[in-house]
Scaffold this motif. Sequence first.
Motif, PDB file in Angstrom:
ATOM      1  N   GLU A 229      72.247 -19.174 -30.227  1.00  0.00           N
ATOM      2  CA  GLU A 229      71.631 -19.138 -28.902  1.00  0.00           C
ATOM      3  C   GLU A 229      71.159 -20.526 -28.453  1.00  0.00           C
ATOM      4  N   ILE A 230      70.675 -21.333 -29.382  1.00  0.00           N
ATOM      5  CA  ILE A 230      70.283 -22.699 -29.029  1.00  0.00           C
ATOM      6  C   ILE A 230      71.509 -23.496 -28.592  1.00  0.00           C
ATOM      7  N   LEU A 231      72.615 -23.316 -29.290  1.00  0.00           N
ATOM      8  CA  LEU A 231      73.843 -24.023 -28.915  1.00  0.00           C
ATOM      9  C   LEU A 231      74.419 -23.490 -27.609  1.00  0.00           C
ATOM     10  N   ALA A 232      74.253 -22.185 -27.355  1.00  0.00           N
ATOM     11  CA  ALA A 232      74.675 -21.636 -26.064  1.00  0.00           C
ATOM     12  C   ALA A 232      73.824 -22.225 -24.939  1.00  0.00           C
ATOM     13  N   ALA A 233      72.530 -22.427 -25.210  1.00  0.00           N
ATOM     14  CA  ALA A 233      71.667 -23.061 -24.216  1.00  0.00           C
ATOM     15  C   ALA A 233      72.086 -24.512 -23.987  1.00  0.00           C
ATOM     16  N   GLU A 234      72.533 -25.191 -25.037  1.00  0.00           N
ATOM     17  CA  GLU A 234      73.037 -26.556 -24.865  1.00  0.00           C
ATOM     18  C   GLU A 234      74.244 -26.560 -23.932  1.00  0.00           C
ATOM     19  N   ASP A 235      75.150 -25.618 -24.117  1.00  0.00           N
ATOM     20  CA  ASP A 235      76.320 -25.540 -23.239  1.00  0.00           C
ATOM     21  C   ASP A 235      75.904 -25.279 -21.795  1.00  0.00           C
ATOM     22  N   GLU A 236      74.866 -24.453 -21.609  1.00  0.00           N
ATOM     23  CA  GLU A 236      74.447 -24.066 -20.266  1.00  0.00           C
ATOM     24  C   GLU A 236      73.702 -25.193 -19.543  1.00  0.00           C
ATOM     25  N   TYR A 237      72.806 -25.876 -20.255  1.00  0.00           N
ATOM     26  CA  TYR A 237      71.915 -26.836 -19.595  1.00  0.00           C
ATOM     27  C   TYR A 237      72.335 -28.290 -19.790  1.00  0.00           C
ATOM     28  N   GLU A 238      73.235 -28.563 -20.721  1.00  0.00           N
ATOM     29  CA  GLU A 238      73.778 -29.901 -20.973  1.00  0.00           C
ATOM     30  C   GLU A 238      72.685 -30.958 -21.160  1.00  0.00           C
ATOM     31  N   PRO A 239      71.806 -30.765 -22.128  1.00  0.00           N
ATOM     32  CA  PRO A 239      70.805 -31.795 -22.405  1.00  0.00           C
ATOM     33  C   PRO A 239      71.452 -33.007 -23.060  1.00  0.00           C
ATOM     34  N   THR A 240      70.766 -34.130 -23.034  1.00  0.00           N
ATOM     35  CA  THR A 240      71.246 -35.274 -23.793  1.00  0.00           C
ATOM     36  C   THR A 240      70.899 -35.127 -25.265  1.00  0.00           C
ATOM     37  N   THR A 241      69.781 -34.461 -25.560  1.00  0.00           N
ATOM     38  CA  THR A 241      69.347 -34.285 -26.947  1.00  0.00           C
ATOM     39  C   THR A 241      68.656 -32.942 -27.127  1.00  0.00           C
ATOM     40  N   ILE A 242      68.953 -32.259 -28.234  1.00  0.00           N
ATOM     41  CA  ILE A 242      68.223 -31.073 -28.665  1.00  0.00           C
ATOM     42  C   ILE A 242      67.099 -31.533 -29.587  1.00  0.00           C
ATOM     43  N   LEU A 243      65.892 -31.059 -29.344  1.00  0.00           N
ATOM     44  CA  LEU A 243      64.730 -31.376 -30.179  1.00  0.00           C
ATOM     45  C   LEU A 243      64.290 -30.113 -30.899  1.00  0.00           C
ATOM     46  N   VAL A 244      64.172 -30.196 -32.233  1.00  0.00           N
ATOM     47  CA  VAL A 244      63.822 -29.007 -33.011  1.00  0.00           C
ATOM     48  C   VAL A 244      63.118 -29.430 -34.293  1.00  0.00           C
ATOM     49  N   GLY A 245      62.190 -28.602 -34.754  1.00  0.00           N
ATOM     50  CA  GLY A 245      61.590 -28.817 -36.067  1.00  0.00           C
ATOM     51  C   GLY A 245      62.603 -28.473 -37.144  1.00  0.00           C
ATOM     52  N   ASN A 269      77.121 -30.347 -29.512  1.00  0.00           N
ATOM     53  CA  ASN A 269      78.012 -31.271 -28.805  1.00  0.00           C
ATOM     54  C   ASN A 269      77.351 -32.616 -28.562  1.00  0.00           C
ATOM     55  N   GLY A 270      76.025 -32.611 -28.409  1.00  0.00           N
ATOM     56  CA  GLY A 270      75.305 -33.841 -28.099  1.00  0.00           C
ATOM     57  C   GLY A 270      74.386 -34.271 -29.224  1.00  0.00           C
ATOM     58  N   ASN A 271      73.408 -35.073 -28.870  1.00  0.00           N
ATOM     59  CA  ASN A 271      72.469 -35.603 -29.857  1.00  0.00           C
ATOM     60  C   ASN A 271      71.509 -34.514 -30.323  1.00  0.00           C
ATOM     61  N   VAL A 272      70.987 -34.702 -31.542  1.00  0.00           N
ATOM     62  CA  VAL A 272      69.997 -33.783 -32.087  1.00  0.00           C
ATOM     63  C   VAL A 272      68.877 -34.599 -32.703  1.00  0.00           C
ATOM     64  N   MET A 273      67.633 -34.228 -32.387  1.00  0.00           N
ATOM     65  CA  MET A 273      66.476 -34.868 -33.008  1.00  0.00           C
ATOM     66  C   MET A 273      65.735 -33.833 -33.829  1.00  0.00           C
ATOM     67  N   LEU A 274      65.629 -34.077 -35.129  1.00  0.00           N
ATOM     68  CA  LEU A 274      64.954 -33.182 -36.054  1.00  0.00           C
ATOM     69  C   LEU A 274      63.598 -33.775 -36.434  1.00  0.00           C
ATOM     70  N   VAL A 275      62.567 -32.935 -36.429  1.00  0.00           N
ATOM     71  CA  VAL A 275      61.232 -33.375 -36.838  1.00  0.00           C
ATOM     72  C   VAL A 275      60.841 -32.608 -38.089  1.00  0.00           C
ATOM     73  N   PRO A 276      60.644 -33.312 -39.215  1.00  0.00           N
ATOM     74  CA  PRO A 276      60.319 -32.632 -40.465  1.00  0.00           C
ATOM     75  C   PRO A 276      58.845 -32.241 -40.520  1.00  0.00           C
ATOM     76  N   PRO A 277      58.469 -31.446 -41.516  1.00  0.00           N
ATOM     77  CA  PRO A 277      57.047 -31.119 -41.689  1.00  0.00           C
ATOM     78  C   PRO A 277      56.238 -32.379 -42.002  1.00  0.00           C
ATOM     79  N   SER A 278      54.952 -32.298 -41.780  1.00  0.00           N
ATOM     80  CA  SER A 278      54.071 -33.394 -42.154  1.00  0.00           C
ATOM     81  C   SER A 278      54.229 -33.705 -43.640  1.00  0.00           C
ATOM     82  N   ARG A 279      54.145 -34.963 -44.007  1.00  0.00           N
ATOM     83  CA  ARG A 279      54.309 -35.348 -45.405  1.00  0.00           C
ATOM     84  C   ARG A 279      53.205 -34.791 -46.273  1.00  0.00           C
ATOM     85  N   THR A 280      52.083 -34.413 -45.662  1.00  0.00           N
ATOM     86  CA  THR A 280      50.967 -33.853 -46.429  1.00  0.00           C
ATOM     87  C   THR A 280      51.018 -32.338 -46.482  1.00  0.00           C
ATOM     88  N   ALA A 281      52.081 -31.736 -45.799  1.00  0.00           N
ATOM     89  CA  ALA A 281      52.157 -30.272 -45.761  1.00  0.00           C
ATOM     90  C   ALA A 281      52.625 -29.736 -47.103  1.00  0.00           C
TER      91      ALA A 281
END
Length: 281
Positions: A229-245, A269-281
């Motif tokens: 569904e996230i990738l389907a949303a990418e196809d629909e909205y054409e973002p430059t980057t997907i941001l996700v934890g 299809n495009g860029n992806v930005m991943l944010v990892p958990p806090s290093r203290t988590a």
Amino acid sequence: MKAICATDLSAASEATIENETCLECLDRIGVEEIHLVTVIPSNVHAGMPGIDFEDRRKQALTRYRRVIENAGFDAKAHVVRGTPHRRINGIADAIGASLTVIGSRGKSPLENRVIGSTARNLARTTVVPLLVNRIERGADEPDVLREHLFRRMLYATDFSENAERAFETFSYLRHATREVTLVHVETPKDPSLPEDANPEARLSELATELENWGIETRTAVRHGDPADEILAAEDEYEPTTILVGSRGHSRLRRLLLGSVSEDIVARANGNVMLVPPSRTA
């Protein structure tokens, strides 16, 4: 802010380094210092006949460093030996980097889930936010596919603690962001909210925060498999980057079925930005 730019000196990684718009985007979010990192595999030795990988890499990094310095950044270069994703993570941790950037050609026309091994391993293990910059496939001199890295963002959230951590990156991304689509996927396999919760209302609250910064927003609640569904949303909205934890609610589900974030890195299809958990988590 310091950023790591990981390169194997391929045409794909060079595309990110030499794209003026990509560098301008990094400048807008507050990056001042870029560390170029290339890793020589442990099984390659300087004494091998006809091979001087370390010297060749240093020469290439010198050229890349000039490009970055001409764009107004402080630049440093690291040529190290070992396992690429481990050494990249180690340097990012040691210098206090806020972002790691790596170019990837993405999915193969013959194999839907093939990405470079270093990008894949960084998606699993990164210690700082990771930007996978999507590069053209099948071109001798490839370019980045979406050079305005943060202009149109698609933020996917399961409302977990780490999704909230990913949202916090808008504190600096907002300086280069004009439009954000906020997406939550409801799934019966791994429900992330109590039955009486209202995901539309929670997305609306997040949208208000972004609108207060002058960012145009939309919200969408979808139903089904999260990655699909996230990738389907990418196809629909054409973002430059997907941001996700890079982690969500169910660590056990991740171990059994694979990470949604890794799936997105492999298939987007495009860029992806991943944010990892806090290093203290």
